[in-house]
Write an enzyme that holds these catalytic residues in place. Sequence first.
Site, PDB file in Angstrom:
ATOM      1  N   HIS A   1       0.854  -1.186   0.000  1.00 40.04           N
ATOM      2  CA  HIS A   1       0.000   0.000   0.000  1.00 40.04           C
ATOM      3  C   HIS A   1       0.892   1.240   0.000  1.00 40.04           C
ATOM      4  O   HIS A   1       1.907   1.254   0.688  1.00 40.04           O
ATOM      5  CB  HIS A   1      -0.888  -0.043   1.256  1.00 40.04           C
ATOM      6  CG  HIS A   1      -1.876   1.070   1.340  1.00 40.04           C
ATOM      7  ND1 HIS A   1      -3.021   1.112   0.577  1.00 40.04           N
ATOM      8  CD2 HIS A   1      -1.898   2.179   2.114  1.00 40.04           C
ATOM      9  CE1 HIS A   1      -3.697   2.203   0.882  1.00 40.04           C
ATOM     10  NE2 HIS A   1      -3.033   2.877   1.813  1.00 40.04           N
TER      11      HIS A   1
ATOM     12  N   VAL B   1     -10.651  -2.827   4.581  1.00 40.18           N
ATOM     13  CA  VAL B   1      -9.924  -2.036   3.601  1.00 40.18           C
ATOM     14  C   VAL B   1      -8.602  -1.593   4.234  1.00 40.18           C
ATOM     15  O   VAL B   1      -8.586  -0.669   5.054  1.00 40.18           O
ATOM     16  CB  VAL B   1     -10.747  -0.809   3.144  1.00 40.18           C
ATOM     17  CG1 VAL B   1      -9.939   0.043   2.170  1.00 40.18           C
ATOM     18  CG2 VAL B   1     -12.053  -1.252   2.499  1.00 40.18           C
TER      19      VAL B   1
END
Length: 180
Positions: free
Chosen positions: A101, A136
């Site tokens: 990420h 998430v």
Amino acid sequence: MIGVLVSGEGSNLQALLDARLPVVAVASNRGGVRALDRADAVGVATAVFALEEYANRDERDAAMADWLARHEVDLVVCAGYMQLLRPAFLDRFPDRVVNVHPAPLPEFPGAHPLEDLLAAGAAAAAATVHYVDEGVDTGAVIAAEPVPVVEGDTVESLRERVHEAEHRLLPKVVAELCAR
């Protein structure tokens, strides 16, 4: 053996391949993406699991997990995979699914973290590798490398520097996880 999930360009997949990690299978939710071409070029098995070809996400994720299992995958790396994984997938690879990420977690989760952190005036982005759960970007962080925001940064200029950090950090973390 490593399975990689992709949705687009595949630069993090390429970093894994360049590090000569044992990538044996690459799955995508989208056909025709460059990441699949990268895998094909080095003889890695590829498959597309487009959501519209399945009754629902659970069915799609179960099919994708079955395919990876047939390739003897024991570690799954989400490298630009832009879909949430369901229990039908995650339960097949407990504590063996990781994601990269481009921002610090838990501060900047989601699909637009660089836009969010620039809007918030954050001092740094980050290449962050974390475990995947049903949320998430909510899984435990394994490792992170800060990438400072510099004067005049745009999303594109920051993304370029974050990708450089990801291409260093992701193969290192994956190699360590493979050794476990």
